[in-house]
Enzyme design. Structure first.
Site, short mmCIF file in Angstrom:
data_model
loop_
_atom_site.label_atom_id
_atom_site.label_comp_id
_atom_site.label_asym_id
_atom_site.label_seq_id
_atom_site.Cartn_x
_atom_site.Cartn_y
_atom_site.Cartn_z
N HIS A 1 1.43 4.87 -2.37
CA HIS A 1 1.07 5.78 -3.45
C HIS A 1 2.35 6.46 -3.94
O HIS A 1 2.99 7.19 -3.18
CB HIS A 1 0.07 6.82 -2.97
CG HIS A 1 -1.22 6.23 -2.47
ND1 HIS A 1 -2.30 6.03 -3.30
CD2 HIS A 1 -1.58 5.77 -1.24
CE1 HIS A 1 -3.29 5.48 -2.60
NE2 HIS A 1 -2.87 5.31 -1.35
N HIS B 1 0.86 -1.19 0.00
CA HIS B 1 0.00 0.00 0.00
C HIS B 1 0.89 1.23 0.00
O HIS B 1 1.28 1.75 1.04
CB HIS B 1 -0.91 -0.02 1.24
CG HIS B 1 -1.93 1.07 1.29
ND1 HIS B 1 -3.12 0.95 1.97
CD2 HIS B 1 -1.95 2.32 0.75
CE1 HIS B 1 -3.82 2.06 1.86
NE2 HIS B 1 -3.11 2.92 1.13
N GLU C 1 -11.00 3.64 6.34
CA GLU C 1 -9.96 4.55 6.84
C GLU C 1 -10.67 5.67 7.59
O GLU C 1 -10.51 5.83 8.80
CB GLU C 1 -9.12 5.10 5.71
CG GLU C 1 -8.05 6.09 6.16
CD GLU C 1 -7.32 6.76 5.00
OE1 GLU C 1 -6.26 7.37 5.26
OE2 GLU C 1 -7.79 6.68 3.84
N HIS D 1 -9.78 1.18 -1.03
CA HIS D 1 -9.60 1.89 0.22
C HIS D 1 -10.97 1.92 0.91
O HIS D 1 -11.95 2.40 0.32
CB HIS D 1 -9.13 3.33 -0.03
CG HIS D 1 -7.68 3.46 -0.36
ND1 HIS D 1 -7.07 2.72 -1.33
CD2 HIS D 1 -6.73 4.29 0.15
CE1 HIS D 1 -5.79 3.07 -1.40
NE2 HIS D 1 -5.55 4.02 -0.51
N ASP E 1 1.89 3.91 2.96
CA ASP E 1 0.87 4.78 2.37
C ASP E 1 1.51 5.92 1.56
O ASP E 1 1.69 5.80 0.35
CB ASP E 1 -0.04 5.32 3.46
CG ASP E 1 -1.40 5.79 2.94
OD1 ASP E 1 -1.66 5.65 1.73
OD2 ASP E 1 -2.20 6.30 3.75
N ASP E 2 1.81 7.04 2.23
CA ASP E 2 2.42 8.22 1.60
C ASP E 2 3.60 8.65 2.47
O ASP E 2 3.49 9.61 3.24
CB ASP E 2 1.40 9.35 1.47
CG ASP E 2 0.20 8.95 0.63
OD1 ASP E 2 0.29 9.02 -0.60
OD2 ASP E 2 -0.83 8.55 1.21
#
Length: 349
Positions: A19, A17, A200, A197, A278-279
């Site tokens: 991005h 996961h 969340e 997603h 994630d980021d």
């Protein structure tokens, strides 16, 4: 914690996961802005880092989309992807599956060829160089709706042979997974893996929709499933993985502190939770950082670490022979460290 830190830093890992656009460090943002003569509303790397203070997902996305403005040409997408791969190789990531969201770029007039060919070229060159297998995941923005998502999907399908899965992300509240039922049914028929997603910021019901209506192979985030104990039991019984991103959840206010996260509770309930970043540029933590913070904050054991790492390899979109190879590498590391393998397990070769 010293022993756990050594184990975490050294053990082979997967990331499922991530991005790509969320891995651009401020230094690269400024280099690309200068190269492409793009004005960004920040005077320095330090000022840009200070802007990474988010109240929620939507406030994060505002800064996130502004950061994509420096990506114009294939070489920009290549440099972004290469930088991520080089960074996570330092964390002993041996397999990564990366999200690429074309809509934000297509909406700016960027050619589909620049977006995909730059990323694919970097994956093809730097994955093997770094001893890392990779997969490319197409992600659509749910808040733009299914019609717009279908148009982007159609354009991306010229690279079908390189796309492993279809997912949806973006602003979750008010945009339930069921809105994409038709497109996901089509993608399933066309042989793609499916992701969403869900859970969340959205409720447990969104996780249930992702599973029951979209038929996803994995749920991205999914942590609010805990609001529905029956759903948690179903996820565990059916082995549906969650790609959890603990530091992201803290940064965006899903939980106040890592000590409040439900990662360990879900793991103990038998849910196939995996660790992801994630980021990482925006959320202050790559894979090792997420493992370390979660282990310290929640008291993960050596056995927990093995189970989480194994979950990641088991949930990966890879041929079975590759999965066995990665799980064997994890077991070899455990044995080399003199660590006990989980009860009933034998070293895989």
């Amino acid at each position: 914690m010293h022993e756990l830190s050594r184990i975490i830093r050294g053990m082979p890992k997967s990331e499922l996961h991530l991005h790509l656009e969320g891995s651009i460090e401020p230094e690269l943002t400024f280099r690309l802005a200068e190269r492409n003569k793009v004005r960004i509303p920040f005077e320095s790397v330090e000022q840009l880092r200070q802007a990474y203070a988010f109240a929620d997902l939507q406030s994060f996305l505002k800064v996130y989309y502004a950061g994509t403005s420096v990506l114009l040409k294939a070489e920009d997408f290549y440099d972004m992807t290469r930088a991520y791969l080089e960074r996570v190789a330092l964390d002993n990531v041996i397999h990564t599956e990366v999200f690429l969201g074309p809509q934000a770029h297509l909406d700016r007039g960027i050619a589909i060829e620049a977006i995909f060919e730059g990323v694919i070229a970097a994956l093809d060159e730097w994955g093997p160089k770094l001893g890392m297998s990779t997969a490319l995941l197409l992600i659509l923005q749910r808040h733009q709706g299914e019609e717009a998502g279908t148009a982007a999907y159609d354009r991306a399908m010229r690279y079908r042979e390189r796309i492993a899965a279809l997912g949806i992300g973006g602003i979750e509240r008010g945009h339930p997974p069921a809105n994409f039922a038709r497109l996901f049914a089509r993608a399933r028929a066309e042989g793609l893996h499916l992701l969403a997603h869900a859970g969340e910021e959205g409720p447990a019901e969104y996780v249930a929709q992702a599973v029951d209506i979209l038929g996803v192979d994995r749920v991205d985030h999914g942590v609010r499933c805990e609001e529905d104990p029956a759903l948690v039991r179903r996820l565990a019984e059916h082995g549906i993985p969650l790609t959890v991103c603990p530091l992201s959840n803290v940064k965006l206010g899903g939980v106040a502190r890592i000590e409040d996260h439900n990662f360990k509770r879900l793991l103990d309930a038998g849910v196939k939770v995996t660790m992801n970043s994630d980021d990482p540029s925006y959320f202050g933590g790559y894979m090792t950082d997420n493992y370390l913070a979660t282990a310290e904050g929640l008291g993960l054991t050596v056995a927990d670490l093995h189970r989480v790492a194994a979950n990641g390899f088991e949930a990966a979109f890879v041929p079975e022979a590759d999965r066995r190879r990665m799980l064997a590498a994890l077991d070899r590391f455990w044995v080399a460290e003199g660590l006990p393998l989980p009860a009933g397990a034998t070293p895989r070769s």
